[in-house]
Design a protein around this motif. Structure first.
Motif, PDB file in Angstrom:
ATOM      1  N   THR A 136      -5.005 -38.833 -44.662  1.00 51.30           N
ATOM      2  CA  THR A 136      -5.306 -39.264 -43.303  1.00 51.30           C
ATOM      3  C   THR A 136      -4.061 -39.174 -42.438  1.00 51.30           C
ATOM      4  O   THR A 136      -3.079 -39.897 -42.647  1.00 51.30           O
ATOM      5  N   GLY A 137      -4.095 -38.250 -41.480  1.00 57.44           N
ATOM      6  CA  GLY A 137      -3.039 -38.137 -40.490  1.00 57.44           C
ATOM      7  C   GLY A 137      -3.489 -38.786 -39.201  1.00 57.44           C
ATOM      8  O   GLY A 137      -4.124 -39.843 -39.202  1.00 57.44           O
ATOM      9  N   SER A 138      -3.206 -38.123 -38.077  1.00 53.88           N
ATOM     10  CA  SER A 138      -3.590 -38.667 -36.782  1.00 53.88           C
ATOM     11  C   SER A 138      -3.340 -37.620 -35.706  1.00 53.88           C
ATOM     12  O   SER A 138      -2.419 -36.799 -35.829  1.00 53.88           O
ATOM     13  N   VAL A 139      -4.138 -37.671 -34.649  1.00 56.22           N
ATOM     14  CA  VAL A 139      -3.839 -36.821 -33.491  1.00 56.22           C
ATOM     15  C   VAL A 139      -2.509 -37.226 -32.859  1.00 56.22           C
ATOM     16  O   VAL A 139      -1.922 -36.449 -32.097  1.00 56.22           O
ATOM     17  N   SER A 140      -2.018 -38.409 -33.183  1.00 58.25           N
ATOM     18  CA  SER A 140      -0.713 -38.844 -32.683  1.00 58.25           C
ATOM     19  C   SER A 140       0.428 -38.000 -33.224  1.00 58.25           C
ATOM     20  O   SER A 140       1.556 -38.076 -32.724  1.00 58.25           O
ATOM     21  N   SER A 141       0.143 -37.185 -34.253  1.00 61.29           N
ATOM     22  CA  SER A 141       1.193 -36.358 -34.847  1.00 61.29           C
ATOM     23  C   SER A 141       1.440 -35.073 -34.071  1.00 61.29           C
ATOM     24  O   SER A 141       2.413 -34.365 -34.345  1.00 61.29           O
ATOM     25  N   PHE A 142       0.587 -34.757 -33.090  1.00 56.49           N
ATOM     26  CA  PHE A 142       0.669 -33.454 -32.444  1.00 56.49           C
ATOM     27  C   PHE A 142       1.834 -33.334 -31.468  1.00 56.49           C
ATOM     28  O   PHE A 142       2.295 -32.234 -31.176  1.00 56.49           O
ATOM     29  N   ALA A 143       2.299 -34.459 -30.935  1.00 51.87           N
ATOM     30  CA  ALA A 143       3.410 -34.459 -29.984  1.00 51.87           C
ATOM     31  C   ALA A 143       4.060 -35.838 -29.986  1.00 51.87           C
ATOM     32  O   ALA A 143       3.431 -36.820 -30.384  1.00 51.87           O
ATOM     33  N   PRO A 144       5.321 -35.960 -29.547  1.00 54.33           N
ATOM     34  CA  PRO A 144       5.957 -37.284 -29.444  1.00 54.33           C
ATOM     35  C   PRO A 144       5.183 -38.171 -28.463  1.00 54.33           C
ATOM     36  O   PRO A 144       4.715 -37.701 -27.429  1.00 54.33           O
ATOM     37  N   TRP A 147       5.990 -45.328 -26.578  1.00 49.75           N
ATOM     38  CA  TRP A 147       5.274 -46.577 -26.851  1.00 49.75           C
ATOM     39  C   TRP A 147       4.463 -46.516 -28.149  1.00 49.75           C
ATOM     40  O   TRP A 147       3.847 -47.478 -28.542  1.00 49.75           O
ATOM     41  N   GLN A 148       4.485 -45.365 -28.800  1.00 47.98           N
ATOM     42  CA  GLN A 148       3.902 -45.231 -30.136  1.00 47.98           C
ATOM     43  C   GLN A 148       4.878 -44.382 -30.963  1.00 47.98           C
ATOM     44  O   GLN A 148       4.494 -43.609 -31.821  1.00 47.98           O
ATOM     45  N   THR A 149       6.148 -44.589 -30.680  1.00 47.52           N
ATOM     46  CA  THR A 149       7.205 -43.687 -31.135  1.00 47.52           C
ATOM     47  C   THR A 149       7.259 -43.553 -32.652  1.00 47.52           C
ATOM     48  O   THR A 149       7.240 -42.444 -33.194  1.00 47.52           O
ATOM     49  N   VAL A 150       7.348 -44.674 -33.358  1.00 48.12           N
ATOM     50  CA  VAL A 150       7.523 -44.631 -34.809  1.00 48.12           C
ATOM     51  C   VAL A 150       6.244 -44.164 -35.483  1.00 48.12           C
ATOM     52  O   VAL A 150       6.276 -43.351 -36.407  1.00 48.12           O
ATOM     53  N   TYR A 151       5.109 -44.672 -35.017  1.00 47.56           N
ATOM     54  CA  TYR A 151       3.834 -44.277 -35.614  1.00 47.56           C
ATOM     55  C   TYR A 151       3.620 -42.767 -35.480  1.00 47.56           C
ATOM     56  O   TYR A 151       3.280 -42.087 -36.449  1.00 47.56           O
ATOM     57  N   ALA A 152       3.808 -42.228 -34.280  1.00 47.52           N
ATOM     58  CA  ALA A 152       3.616 -40.790 -34.063  1.00 47.52           C
ATOM     59  C   ALA A 152       4.579 -39.979 -34.928  1.00 47.52           C
ATOM     60  O   ALA A 152       4.194 -38.959 -35.521  1.00 47.52           O
ATOM     61  N   ALA A 153       5.818 -40.436 -35.021  1.00 44.64           N
ATOM     62  CA  ALA A 153       6.802 -39.721 -35.847  1.00 44.64           C
ATOM     63  C   ALA A 153       6.420 -39.764 -37.320  1.00 44.64           C
ATOM     64  O   ALA A 153       6.561 -38.768 -38.047  1.00 44.64           O
ATOM     65  N   SER A 154       5.921 -40.916 -37.776  1.00 45.45           N
ATOM     66  CA  SER A 154       5.521 -41.029 -39.177  1.00 45.45           C
ATOM     67  C   SER A 154       4.346 -40.110 -39.482  1.00 45.45           C
ATOM     68  O   SER A 154       4.265 -39.510 -40.560  1.00 45.45           O
ATOM     69  N   PHE A 236      -3.301 -28.124 -26.526  1.00 41.40           N
ATOM     70  CA  PHE A 236      -2.376 -28.456 -25.440  1.00 41.40           C
ATOM     71  C   PHE A 236      -0.993 -28.807 -25.992  1.00 41.40           C
ATOM     72  O   PHE A 236       0.034 -28.331 -25.507  1.00 41.40           O
ATOM     73  N   ALA A 237      -0.965 -29.664 -27.016  1.00 47.22           N
ATOM     74  CA  ALA A 237       0.314 -30.104 -27.578  1.00 47.22           C
ATOM     75  C   ALA A 237       1.090 -28.938 -28.183  1.00 47.22           C
ATOM     76  O   ALA A 237       2.321 -28.924 -28.166  1.00 47.22           O
ATOM     77  N   LYS A 238       0.353 -27.946 -28.691  1.00 42.48           N
ATOM     78  CA  LYS A 238       1.002 -26.785 -29.296  1.00 42.48           C
ATOM     79  C   LYS A 238       1.591 -25.847 -28.237  1.00 42.48           C
ATOM     80  O   LYS A 238       2.652 -25.259 -28.432  1.00 42.48           O
ATOM     81  N   LEU A 239       0.893 -25.725 -27.091  1.00 51.38           N
ATOM     82  CA  LEU A 239       1.290 -24.750 -26.079  1.00 51.38           C
ATOM     83  C   LEU A 239       2.193 -25.333 -24.991  1.00 51.38           C
ATOM     84  O   LEU A 239       2.997 -24.609 -24.399  1.00 51.38           O
ATOM     85  N   LEU A 244       6.813 -31.797 -20.990  1.00 44.40           N
ATOM     86  CA  LEU A 244       5.546 -32.118 -20.333  1.00 44.40           C
ATOM     87  C   LEU A 244       4.653 -32.944 -21.242  1.00 44.40           C
ATOM     88  O   LEU A 244       4.070 -33.950 -20.817  1.00 44.40           O
ATOM     89  N   ALA A 245       4.547 -32.544 -22.507  1.00 44.69           N
ATOM     90  CA  ALA A 245       3.664 -33.244 -23.442  1.00 44.69           C
ATOM     91  C   ALA A 245       4.062 -34.706 -23.600  1.00 44.69           C
ATOM     92  O   ALA A 245       3.209 -35.595 -23.639  1.00 44.69           O
ATOM     93  N   VAL A 246       5.347 -34.989 -23.670  1.00 39.53           N
ATOM     94  CA  VAL A 246       5.781 -36.361 -23.893  1.00 39.53           C
ATOM     95  C   VAL A 246       5.466 -37.257 -22.707  1.00 39.53           C
ATOM     96  O   VAL A 246       5.208 -38.451 -22.856  1.00 39.53           O
ATOM     97  N   ARG A 247       5.435 -36.691 -21.497  1.00 40.22           N
ATOM     98  CA  ARG A 247       5.060 -37.471 -20.310  1.00 40.22           C
ATOM     99  C   ARG A 247       3.550 -37.726 -20.271  1.00 40.22           C
ATOM    100  O   ARG A 247       3.099 -38.815 -19.954  1.00 40.22           O
TER     101      ARG A 247
END
Length: 262
Positions: A136-144, A147-154, A236-239, A244-247
């Motif tokens: 189980t991953g997450s869509v949060s992994s696609f870009a930084p 406010w969800q910094t550590v979770y997305a990075a993990s 979107f996160a890939k391209l 821009l993605a982080v904002r």
């Protein structure tokens, strides 16, 4: 003995996976359900146990090293064939990193990174041709995500781990598939309790998606992201440039929130 193993099994997605496995795989001898909340596991065991499949309760806090050692010992004693592995345990908190509790930061790293990795190291030797794992991953992994910094990075770590393991294990007929869900109505993200951007994102139907996940993992898929909205976000996160993605991704909430599926 043919078994399935489900971590993070006490609620939410893990519970939905147990239900789907019981319905789909009638030839399993046991389903091992792992989480830290023993009483919840026992309630689930009573609910889903049937004359053909035993539900074995394995209460472990996977953030603890001694829990890994106990699982190693149990597998060494039983010598099962793990036909299905659902590597699902996870923990999430939102908020500014500088304001977060140290315990929450460590818990996300210990469970989302260390435990997910060690479950692979412990269980993969007991899997054989035709076995499969869902991580189980997450869509949060696609870009930084601020406010969800550590979770997305993990979860970015989990994404790379799963993709590499898929390549390592495919030569012996074991499939490792990354499941990257978006919003789910679970203890980590209760429908109606979220605010800001998160509250406006579409929710998954857990029972429908777990069936799809198992079917895709059986067929050898490497990755599955459900719903068109999240597939488009992945593109979107890939391209998009990372600046821009982080904002766009910022989950500014003004406070911490979240939960666990340990």
């Amino acid at each position: 003995m043919d078994i399935a193993v489900v971590t993070g099994a006490s609620s939410g997605l893990g519970k939905a996976f147990i239900e789907a496995i019981v319905a789909r795989y009638r030839n399993l001898d046991e389903i091992w359900i792992i989480a830290r909340r023993e009483q919840r596991l026992r309630v689930l065991a009573e609910r889903y146990c049937n004359p053909k499949t035993r539900i074995r309760v394995v209460p472990l806090d996977l953030t603890k090293t001694d829990a890994h050692e106990r699982l190693i010992g149990l597998l060494k004693d039983e010598r099962p064939d793990i036909r299905v592995l659902i590597n699902n345990a996870g923990y999430e908190r939102e908020g500014l990193l500088r304001e977060m509790r140290s315990d929450d930061i460590r818990a996300m790293i210990d469970l989302n990174v260390t435990a997910v990795t060690m479950i692979n190291r412990i269980c993969l030797p007991y899997m054989r041709n035709g076995s499969f794992e869902v991580i189980t991953g997450s869509v949060s992994s696609f870009a930084p995500i601020p406010w969800q910094t550590v979770y997305a990075a993990s979860k970015a770590y989990v994404r790379f781990l799963a993709r590499a393991l898929h390549e390592e294990e495919r030569t012996r007929g074991v499939n490792v598939m990354l499941f990257s869900p978006g919003n789910m109505d679970t203890e980590m993200n209760v429908r109606g309790a979220a605010s800001g951007k998160l509250a406006r994102l579409p929710y998954l139907d857990l029972h429908r998606e777990t069936g799809k996940v198992l079917a895709k993992a059986e067929r050898g898929c490497a990755e599955y992201t459900p719903l068109v909205f999240y597939k488009l976000y992945r593109l979107f996160a890939k391209l998009a440039p990372s600046a821009l993605a982080v904002r766009v991704d910022s989950f500014e909430t003004g406070g911490a929130g979240g939960g666990s599926t340990r």
